[in-house]
Enzyme design. Structure first.
Site, mmCIF file in Angstrom:
data_model
loop_
_atom_site.group_PDB
_atom_site.id
_atom_site.type_symbol
_atom_site.label_atom_id
_atom_site.label_comp_id
_atom_site.label_asym_id
_atom_site.label_seq_id
_atom_site.Cartn_x
_atom_site.Cartn_y
_atom_site.Cartn_z
ATOM 1 N N PHE A 1 0.835 -1.207 0.000
ATOM 2 C CA PHE A 1 0.000 0.000 0.000
ATOM 3 C C PHE A 1 0.863 1.249 0.000
ATOM 4 O O PHE A 1 0.715 2.144 0.824
ATOM 5 C CB PHE A 1 -0.937 -0.049 1.216
ATOM 6 N N GLY A 2 1.773 1.309 -0.978
ATOM 7 C CA GLY A 2 2.597 2.511 -1.167
ATOM 8 C C GLY A 2 1.869 3.452 -2.116
ATOM 9 O O GLY A 2 0.645 3.398 -2.265
ATOM 10 N N ILE B 1 1.596 3.689 -5.434
ATOM 11 C CA ILE B 1 0.785 3.163 -6.542
ATOM 12 C C ILE B 1 -0.416 2.367 -6.005
ATOM 13 O O ILE B 1 -1.540 2.506 -6.497
ATOM 14 C CB ILE B 1 1.651 2.311 -7.503
ATOM 15 N N THR C 1 3.487 -1.205 7.189
ATOM 16 C CA THR C 1 2.998 -0.230 8.168
ATOM 17 C C THR C 1 1.529 0.102 7.917
ATOM 18 O O THR C 1 1.056 0.045 6.784
ATOM 19 C CB THR C 1 3.805 1.085 8.080
ATOM 20 N N ALA D 1 3.174 -5.008 -10.661
ATOM 21 C CA ALA D 1 4.364 -4.813 -9.819
ATOM 22 C C ALA D 1 5.580 -5.473 -10.484
ATOM 23 O O ALA D 1 6.245 -4.841 -11.318
ATOM 24 C CB ALA D 1 4.103 -5.369 -8.427
ATOM 25 N N ARG D 2 5.823 -6.727 -10.151
ATOM 26 C CA ARG D 2 6.887 -7.498 -10.790
ATOM 27 C C ARG D 2 6.392 -8.933 -10.957
ATOM 28 O O ARG D 2 5.713 -9.467 -10.073
ATOM 29 C CB ARG D 2 8.170 -7.501 -9.950
ATOM 30 N N GLU E 1 10.474 -11.672 -18.780
ATOM 31 C CA GLU E 1 9.979 -10.641 -19.696
ATOM 32 C C GLU E 1 10.981 -10.502 -20.818
ATOM 33 O O GLU E 1 12.165 -10.358 -20.522
ATOM 34 C CB GLU E 1 9.819 -9.304 -18.966
ATOM 35 N N HIS F 1 4.565 -4.864 -20.027
ATOM 36 C CA HIS F 1 5.143 -3.999 -18.992
ATOM 37 C C HIS F 1 5.072 -2.513 -19.397
ATOM 38 O O HIS F 1 6.099 -1.857 -19.595
ATOM 39 C CB HIS F 1 6.587 -4.410 -18.680
ATOM 40 N N ILE F 2 3.839 -2.037 -19.486
ATOM 41 C CA ILE F 2 3.617 -0.653 -19.941
ATOM 42 C C ILE F 2 3.056 0.242 -18.836
ATOM 43 O O ILE F 2 2.470 1.293 -19.122
ATOM 44 C CB ILE F 2 2.688 -0.611 -21.181
ATOM 45 N N GLY F 3 3.225 -0.176 -17.590
ATOM 46 C CA GLY F 3 2.657 0.586 -16.466
ATOM 47 C C GLY F 3 2.950 2.075 -16.528
ATOM 48 O O GLY F 3 2.061 2.909 -16.343
HETATM 49 C C1 DGY Z 1 8.545 0.687 -12.658
HETATM 50 O O1 DGY Z 1 8.917 1.792 -13.073
HETATM 51 O O2 DGY Z 1 9.175 0.058 -11.809
HETATM 52 C C2 DGY Z 1 7.272 0.082 -13.132
HETATM 53 O O3 DGY Z 1 7.445 -1.261 -13.332
HETATM 54 C C3 DGY Z 1 6.643 0.782 -14.278
HETATM 55 O O4 DGY Z 1 5.687 0.007 -14.876
#
Ligand code: DGY
Length: 312
Positions: free
Chosen positions: A150-151, A153, A175, A229-230, A259, A278-280
């Site tokens: 829960f950071g 993003i 936390t 995330a990963r 990937e 991986h286009i976040g």
């Molecule tokens: C990052 O920047 O770590 C993220 O994976 C973006 O998608």
């Protein structure tokens, strides 16, 4: 000798403009070149999340005055070894928060309404008539969202879901956060009660394969699983099994292991799995801001100053 920066892939023009203003040369790694070898000719490095900056790389490049990771996640960098060699390292926090949260939101919407199969159906000419029972999906309004990590993003994504669909939000994190609209719970409780599970934690020893066979077996509401995330946070074999066993409703994956995910991987065949490459952070504004942050951190490092986004 003029100062020069190695950049492992072509990035947003913003970085090149800043370097030019400061009279700093740049060199983008060519396909056939080795990053480890080429870096030796430069004083600083902008690397990608796909570059492994490990002990052997760092030993060969201990002269670097700064390393800027063009990403917020930095599991690709051996930070402890950078620290040992006193090479300053930065990442790109904040500027890609909305972009990544919005991508997670897109994947969620697409998963809940079978968009992958529906798009194929229309494109392939299989749409013959309006079907009363075709592509019945799930409504998101009022569902329980479980956020792992829960950071920045995770919170941004949860807020979108809470505000758009009045979702109940539960999360796991080291936390407790002071939000009235989100409640911290234990991992098992999140697995059992969530209609949607979305991963937003960094990849490290604690989160490696955090979603595994045992976790999938705990899920009672056949959730939609989203991962921006990963890839390694999910045990991918367990995910394939969970899909076969109908333990989950659908999966939206912006990240995989490895990937790119090889074309023949079974996950591509599942109609209820959506995979994006991986286009976040892939929006014009996020990538421009990431380039600016990287350039500014490198310049600080070259001047012997503390990096604004220093990782240690
Ligand atoms: C990052 O920047 O770590 C993220 O994976 C973006 O998608």
């Amino acid at each position: 000798m003029k100062t020069s920066v190695m950049i492992s892939k072509n990035i947003h023009q913003r970085a090149f403009d800043i370097f030019k203003e400061h009279n700093i040369l740049t060199s983008v790694l060519k396909t056939k070149e080795s990053l480890m070898d080429e870096c030796q000719k430069h004083q600083a490095l902008i690397c990608m999340l796909s570059d492994t900056i490990d002990e052997s790389f760092l030993k060969a490049n201990s002269h670097l005055k700064a390393i800027a990771n063009y990403a917020v996640g930095y599991n690709n960098i051996d930070l402890a070894y950078c620290k040992k060699l006193k090479i300053p390292v930065s990442n790109t926090p904040d500027v890609l928060t909305n972009a990544t949260a919005e991508l997670a939101f897109s994947l969620l919407l697409a998963c809940s309404r079978h968009l992958k199969s529906a798009l194929h159906n229309a494109e392939l000419g299989q749409w013959k008539a309006w079907e009363p029972l075709g592509f019945l999906g799930r409504e998101l309004h009022g569902q329980t969202l479980g956020v792992i990590g829960f950071g920045r993003i995770g919170q941004a994504f949860a807020k979108l879901c809470h505000q758009a669909f009045n979702m109940k939000v539960v999360y796991t994190a080291k936390t407790e956060k002071d939000f009235t609209w989100a409640q911290r719970v234990k991992h098992a409780e999140l697995m059992q009660n969530s209609d949607i599970i979305s991963l937003h934690c960094p990849l490290n020893q604690d989160t490696y394969k955090l979603l595994n066979k045992q976790s999938f077996q705990m899920m009672q509401k056949q959730p939609i699983v989203i991962n921006t995330a990963r890839g390694e946070v999910i045990d991918q074999e367990a995910l394939v099994e969970a899909l076969q066993e109908n333990q989950i409703y659908a999966a939206g994956l912006d990240v995989t292991t490895p990937e790119p995910l090889p074309r023949e991987h079974p996950l591509y065949l599942a109609p209820n799995v959506l995979i994006t490459p991986h286009i976040g952070s892939a929006t014009e504004s996020a990538r421009s801001a990431m380039a600016e942050i990287c350039a500014k951190n490198i310049i600080a490092g070259l001047r012997g100053q503390a990096l604004p986004q220093s990782l240690y």
